[in-house]
Design a protein around this motif. Structure first.
Motif, PDB file in Angstrom:
ATOM      1  N   LEU A  58       0.663  -1.194   0.120  1.00  0.00           N
ATOM      2  CA  LEU A  58      -0.009   0.078   0.053  1.00  0.00           C
ATOM      3  C   LEU A  58       0.896   1.106   0.089  1.00  0.00           C
ATOM      4  O   LEU A  58       1.674   1.533   0.975  1.00  0.00           O
ATOM      5  CB  LEU A  58      -0.858  -0.067   1.316  1.00  0.00           C
ATOM      6  N   PHE A  59       0.557   2.132  -1.017  1.00  0.00           N
ATOM      7  CA  PHE A  59       1.423   3.265  -1.072  1.00  0.00           C
ATOM      8  C   PHE A  59       0.798   4.573  -1.567  1.00  0.00           C
ATOM      9  O   PHE A  59      -0.168   4.594  -2.615  1.00  0.00           O
ATOM     10  CB  PHE A  59       2.870   2.957  -2.063  1.00  0.00           C
ATOM     11  N   GLY A  60       0.790   5.489  -0.736  1.00  0.00           N
ATOM     12  CA  GLY A  60       0.587   6.984  -1.322  1.00  0.00           C
ATOM     13  C   GLY A  60       1.128   8.189  -0.816  1.00  0.00           C
ATOM     14  O   GLY A  60       2.013   7.930   0.460  1.00  0.00           O
ATOM     15  N   ILE A  61       0.929   9.300  -1.024  1.00  0.00           N
ATOM     16  CA  ILE A  61       1.708  10.266  -0.715  1.00  0.00           C
ATOM     17  C   ILE A  61       0.761  11.654  -0.003  1.00  0.00           C
ATOM     18  O   ILE A  61      -0.337  11.611  -0.761  1.00  0.00           O
ATOM     19  CB  ILE A  61       2.717  10.977  -1.712  1.00  0.00           C
ATOM     20  N   GLY A  62       1.063  12.289   0.949  1.00  0.00           N
ATOM     21  CA  GLY A  62       0.269  13.355   1.293  1.00  0.00           C
ATOM     22  C   GLY A  62      -0.827  12.594   1.964  1.00  0.00           C
ATOM     23  O   GLY A  62      -0.964  11.828   2.824  1.00  0.00           O
ATOM     24  N   ALA A  63      -2.000  13.360   1.810  1.00  0.00           N
ATOM     25  CA  ALA A  63      -3.427  13.014   2.153  1.00  0.00           C
ATOM     26  C   ALA A  63      -3.811  11.599   1.749  1.00  0.00           C
ATOM     27  O   ALA A  63      -4.319  10.734   2.390  1.00  0.00           O
ATOM     28  CB  ALA A  63      -4.483  13.854   1.542  1.00  0.00           C
ATOM     29  N   SER A  64      -3.445  11.321   0.386  1.00  0.00           N
ATOM     30  CA  SER A  64      -3.507   9.564   0.230  1.00  0.00           C
ATOM     31  C   SER A  64      -2.669   8.861   0.899  1.00  0.00           C
ATOM     32  O   SER A  64      -3.340   7.614   1.103  1.00  0.00           O
ATOM     33  CB  SER A  64      -2.919   9.588  -1.278  1.00  0.00           C
ATOM     34  N   GLN A  65      -1.868   9.178   1.642  1.00  0.00           N
ATOM     35  CA  GLN A  65      -1.260   8.108   2.477  1.00  0.00           C
ATOM     36  C   GLN A  65      -1.886   7.885   3.656  1.00  0.00           C
ATOM     37  O   GLN A  65      -2.042   6.654   4.326  1.00  0.00           O
ATOM     38  CB  GLN A  65       0.199   8.785   2.955  1.00  0.00           C
ATOM     39  N   LEU A 107      -1.393  -1.559  -4.255  1.00  0.00           N
ATOM     40  CA  LEU A 107      -2.426  -0.562  -4.471  1.00  0.00           C
ATOM     41  C   LEU A 107      -1.937   0.825  -3.981  1.00  0.00           C
ATOM     42  O   LEU A 107      -1.083   1.004  -3.270  1.00  0.00           O
ATOM     43  CB  LEU A 107      -3.482  -0.764  -3.180  1.00  0.00           C
ATOM     44  N   GLY A 108      -2.010   1.871  -5.379  1.00  0.00           N
ATOM     45  CA  GLY A 108      -1.399   2.977  -5.131  1.00  0.00           C
ATOM     46  C   GLY A 108      -2.680   3.860  -5.075  1.00  0.00           C
ATOM     47  O   GLY A 108      -3.727   4.053  -5.496  1.00  0.00           O
ATOM     48  N   PHE A 109      -2.456   4.968  -4.127  1.00  0.00           N
ATOM     49  CA  PHE A 109      -3.523   6.049  -3.896  1.00  0.00           C
ATOM     50  C   PHE A 109      -3.123   7.242  -4.359  1.00  0.00           C
ATOM     51  O   PHE A 109      -2.078   7.794  -3.972  1.00  0.00           O
ATOM     52  CB  PHE A 109      -3.534   5.862  -2.231  1.00  0.00           C
ATOM     53  N   VAL A 149      -3.410  -2.059  -8.578  1.00  0.00           N
ATOM     54  CA  VAL A 149      -4.764  -1.371  -8.096  1.00  0.00           C
ATOM     55  C   VAL A 149      -4.444   0.128  -8.071  1.00  0.00           C
ATOM     56  O   VAL A 149      -3.684   0.601  -7.225  1.00  0.00           O
ATOM     57  CB  VAL A 149      -5.716  -2.008  -7.227  1.00  0.00           C
ATOM     58  N   ALA A 150      -5.274   0.786  -8.678  1.00  0.00           N
ATOM     59  CA  ALA A 150      -5.369   2.223  -8.587  1.00  0.00           C
ATOM     60  C   ALA A 150      -6.368   2.612  -7.848  1.00  0.00           C
ATOM     61  O   ALA A 150      -7.595   2.403  -8.171  1.00  0.00           O
ATOM     62  CB  ALA A 150      -5.282   3.066  -9.784  1.00  0.00           C
ATOM     63  N   LEU A 151      -6.475   3.505  -6.710  1.00  0.00           N
ATOM     64  CA  LEU A 151      -7.453   4.311  -6.148  1.00  0.00           C
ATOM     65  C   LEU A 151      -7.329   5.697  -6.406  1.00  0.00           C
ATOM     66  O   LEU A 151      -6.507   6.302  -5.827  1.00  0.00           O
ATOM     67  CB  LEU A 151      -7.586   3.788  -4.306  1.00  0.00           C
ATOM     68  N   THR A 152      -8.224   6.157  -7.097  1.00  0.00           N
ATOM     69  CA  THR A 152      -7.928   7.588  -7.752  1.00  0.00           C
ATOM     70  C   THR A 152      -9.508   8.299  -7.930  1.00  0.00           C
ATOM     71  O   THR A 152     -10.237   7.647  -8.094  1.00  0.00           O
ATOM     72  CB  THR A 152      -7.250   7.614  -8.923  1.00  0.00           C
ATOM     73  N   GLY A 153      -9.303   9.680  -8.252  1.00  0.00           N
ATOM     74  CA  GLY A 153     -10.172  10.489  -8.710  1.00  0.00           C
ATOM     75  C   GLY A 153     -10.534  10.705 -10.183  1.00  0.00           C
ATOM     76  O   GLY A 153     -11.306  11.323 -10.630  1.00  0.00           O
ATOM     77  N   ALA A 154      -9.306   9.881 -10.855  1.00  0.00           N
ATOM     78  CA  ALA A 154      -9.151  10.307 -12.264  1.00  0.00           C
ATOM     79  C   ALA A 154      -9.073   9.077 -12.949  1.00  0.00           C
ATOM     80  O   ALA A 154      -8.066   8.642 -12.977  1.00  0.00           O
ATOM     81  CB  ALA A 154      -8.118  11.368 -12.424  1.00  0.00           C
ATOM     82  N   PRO A 155     -10.198   8.660 -13.572  1.00  0.00           N
ATOM     83  CA  PRO A 155      -9.915   7.346 -14.385  1.00  0.00           C
ATOM     84  C   PRO A 155      -9.082   7.302 -15.652  1.00  0.00           C
ATOM     85  O   PRO A 155      -8.740   6.387 -16.095  1.00  0.00           O
ATOM     86  CB  PRO A 155     -11.473   7.032 -14.645  1.00  0.00           C
TER      87      PRO A 155
END
Length: 283
Positions: A139-146, A186-188, A212-218
Motif C-alpha cells: 500500500l502506497f500513497g503520498i500526502g493525504a492519500s497516505q 495498491l496505489g492511492f 490497483v489504482a484508487l483515484t479520482g481520475a479514471p
C-alpha cells in the motif's frame, strides 16, 4: 457521476481555454443556466468553439445538454441540501464557522453518495478476491492519500492479512521490484498524477504483481499503470476542501473493499477483530 464531478475528473484533458471554462463553471455552476453560450464564452475569456469543445470533452453533445445536466443536478442538490448552499461556491473568507462546516459536510455527503453509487462493482469484486488471496499486499500513497493507505493497512492488519504500508518512494519502489508471486499493489492518488505513486505501480506491474489504482481520475497516469481502477468522486476547492472531501470519498471505497475482504472469511475475521480488541483493551 454528476456533471460537476465529471468536470473535476476531466481537468487534465482540458486545454488552457477549456480550463478557464471549467474554473468559471466550478465556482458559479448556475452561470450556465443564466447565460447563453456566447455570454459564457465572454465571461470565461474564450471562444464559443472552446466552450463547445469543453462540452464534447465531457461526452456531451453540446451546450444545451450541459445546461440540462447542470439544471437537473443543481435542482437535486437544492432539494437535498437547501437553496442557501451553493455547492459550486468556494469557501469564502466571510463564511462563518457554521457555514464552512455546512459546505464541507454537504460536499462530503455528496462525495460518498456519488462514489458508492458510481462504483464499478465488477472491478471491486475482482480486487476483493485478489486481496483476499494475496500472499503480500503493498500500500502506497503520498500526502493525504497516505492517510487513506494507512487506514486500509490498519484494517487489513487487524484481521491478520500480510499488508505493508510503505513509508517513502524508495521503500515503495524496492518493495514493488521484489514482489513475490501473489502480490497485490495498491496505489492511492486522487489526482492520479503523483509521479512517485505512478512509478510504484509501474514497477510492481513489471514485477508481476496485480496493480490497483484508487483515484479520482479514471483517465490518469495512475489508472493507466493499474490492472484495476477504483474511482472516487469529489469536487475540489482552492482552500483544499478537495483534499478533505477526496479523502472521505477514498475512505468510503476503502471501507467497501475491507468489508468485501472481511466477509470472505467471516468467522475468522470476527474472531481476529475480537481478539485484537481484547488485547488492546485489557481487563
Amino acid at each position: 457521476m454528476g456533471i460537476q464531478s465529471t468536470i473535476e475528473a476531466s481537468v487534465d484533458k482540458f486545454t488552457p481555454a477549456m480550463q478557464r471554462v471549467a474554473t468559471v463553471i466550478r465556482d458559479q455552476p448556475r452561470i450556465v443556466l443564466d447565460q447563453t453560450i456566447s455570454e459564457l464564452a465572454e465571461s470565461c475569456g474564450t471562444s464559443v468553439a472552446s466552450v463547445v469543445r469543453f462540452c464534447r470533452t465531457l461526452g456531451l453533445s453540446g451546450y444545451a445538454q450541459l445546461r440540462m445536466s447542470l439544471a437537473t443536478e443543481l435542482g437535486k442538490e437544492a432539494a437535498q441540501f437547501g437553496t442557501d448552499l451553493m455547492l459550486g461556491a468556494e469557501i469564502a473568507q466571510s463564511d462563518t464557522l457554521q457555514e464552512m462546516a455546512s459546505k464541507v459536510a454537504s460536499l462530503e455527503i455528496l462525495a460518498i453518495d456519488e462514489t458508492v453509487s458510481g462504483l464499478d462493482y465488477g472491478v471491486l469484486e475482482r480486487v476483493v478476491a485478489a486481496v483476499d488471496q494475496a500472499e503480500r499486499i503493498l500500500l502506497f500513497g503520498i500526502g493525504a492519500s497516505q492517510f487513506v493507505a494507512q487506514d486500509l493497512h490498519h484494517k487489513l492488519f487487524r484481521i491478520g492479512r500480510n499488508a505493508f504500508l510503505l513509508a517513502d518512494p524508495h521503500e515503495a519502489w524496492t518493495a514493488a521490484l521484489l514482489s513475490p508471486a501473489g502480490t497485490v499493489a495498491l496505489g492511492f492518488s486522487h489526482s492520479g498524477a503523483t509521479a512517485d505513486t505512478v512509478r510504484f505501480l509501474e514497477i510492481a506491474r513489471d514485477a508481476g504483481a496485480l496493480t490497483v489504482a484508487l483515484t479520482g481520475a479514471p483517465d490518469s497516469p495512475l489508472a493507466g499503470a493499474a490492472d484495476e481502477c477504483l474511482v472516487a468522486r469529489a469536487r475540489e476547492s482552492r482552500l483544499r476542501a478537495g483534499a478533505m472531501v477526496s479523502r472521505i470519498a477514498q475512505l468510503a471505497i476503502v471501507d467497501c473493499l475491507f468489508l468485501g475482504v472481511a466477509s470472505q472469511r467471516y468467522e475468522q475475521t470476527v474472531d481476529a477483530l475480537k481478539r485484537t480488541r481484547d488485547v488492546t483493551h485489557p481487563k
